[in-house]
Design a protein around this motif. Structure first.
Motif: not given
Length: 382
Positions: A6-8, A189-191, A257-260
């Motif tokens: 949701s945050v992403a 997820a782009c890093t 990657p992808g974490s809050f």
């Protein structure tokens, strides 16, 4: 829906909105610059030509900014969810999109933005009117040439990733990976590869030192307080927000990657450079154009007054050749630039008038040799 997702998604929507505002601002600035160039050509004034000459480089700066903004939209995982634009693509294609983002933004758009800013500021320090008909294409070629090594290096990191991973199996993945796939999820997820961030950091360090040196030289040329604030704003934002972005990108390799935490850090890195770009567009494009248009109106009024009084040309002897004391109302400039100052009339007449200074002399120059009018200080630091 998980909290992290949701945050992403929320940050992704906010990113798209901010980029849309940037695109709108950029397009309006391009139209404004073209309109200014047309007005100056129609006016036929040599003085105004100095101010409008770098219009192509201004548009190039906006072009690099728009390319950067579109790249920031491509990297969003929001667009790769089910039912979205890139949802039909496979995971390998998602990784290719992330690789293209690294090359386009970290290897092309961001270096070119900083180089264009540096060359515009450098032009403002030239002693004479710097522009010929070849200045704009020459400057753009220089930007592309100086930015080419970064593009090649970033592209090399992306292309050599499989070999590096094969020959250096102990090398942490965040050194070379431009995308990270979640198990059981088709969304990558782009890093930011740490090697790419290090290269960008070295480039930013060199350009930041150069911008600080240019800013120090420019501050010696400031003749009023309004221009002083503009120079401080441009230099401080460019020399602080761009390195801040590099620092935040470096920190983005620490969380998963992808974490809050990852999404917050990446968004802050995006927002820092966005603020830097917006300030650059306002100070390099919008304000100089507004000042020049104001001068165009002033010159037209002077021509009308000269016609009414029966003279063929304005009285140049009445134009002051001294710098101002800082009481600037609408526009300002360096030595050899056009400046405005609002001066109150006596109470019997009321109102105010604008005093126009077409020349300003250097403290080291003699009164007999005033510096010629130039466009660049209004272009670069206004």
């Amino acid at each position: 829906m998980p909290l992290t997702s949701s945050v992403a998604d929320a940050l992704g929507v906010l990113t798209i909105v901010l980029v849309a505002i940037l695109i709108l601002l950029g397009l309006c600035s391009v139209i404004y610059s073209i309109y200014l160039h047309t007005r100056i050509c129609n006016a036929g004034s040599i003085h105004l030509t100095y101010f409008g000459s770098p219009w192509i480089v201004r548009i190039a700066y906006i072009f690099f900014a728009l390319c950067w903004g579109l790249g920031e939209i491509i990297r969003l995982s929001l667009l790769r969810h089910s039912g979205r634009i890139f949802s039909s693509l496979s995971s390998s294609w998602h990784e290719n999109l992330c690789s293209c983002y690294i090359v386009s933004n970290l290897g092309f758009s961001e270096p070119c933005l900083l180089l264009t800013l540096a060359l515009l500021l450098r032009a403002s320090l030239q002693n004479a009117a710097p522009l010929s008909r070849h200045w704009n294409p020459k400057t753009i070629v220089l930007v592309l040439l100086f930015g080419l090594p970064m593009l090649i290096l970033q592209l090399s990191i992306i292309l050599l990733e499989p070999k590096l991973r094969h020959h250096h199996q102990n090398l942490p993945s965040y050194f070379i990976e431009a995308a990270s796939s979640n198990p059981g999820n088709n969304v990558a997820a782009c890093t930011y590869p740490l090697l790419s961030i290090i290269l960008l950091g070295l480039f930013a360090t060199i350009l930041t030192c150069y911008l600080l040196w240019l800013g120090k030289q420019m501050l010696h040329s400031v003749i009023n307080k309004v221009l002083l604030r503009r120079v401080y704003t441009l230099i401080l934002t460019s020399c602080s927000l761009f390195p801040l972005r590099v620092l935040l990108l470096g920190l983005s390799v620490l969380p998963k990657p992808g974490s809050f935490v990852f999404e917050i850090i990446v968004f802050l890195a995006f927002a820092s450079l966005l603020c830097c770009i917006v300030v650059g567009i306002c100070l390099l494009v919008c304000l100089p154009a507004a000042d020049s248009l104001a001068l165009t109106s002033l010159q037209r009024q002077e021509d009308i007054e000269a016609t009414r009084t029966g003279t063929d040309e304005p009285n140049d002897d009445s134009i002051p050749l001294v710098p101002f004391d800082g009481n600037v109302s609408s526009a300002s400039g360096f030595w050899g630039s056009i400046s405005f100052r609002s001066i109150q009339r006596d109470e019997t007449h009321g109102g105010s008038f604008v005093e126009l200074s077409l020349f300003a002399t250097s403290p080291n120059s003699s009164p007999e040799s005033p510096r010629p009018l130039g466009w660049s200080s209004m272009t670069s630091a206004s």
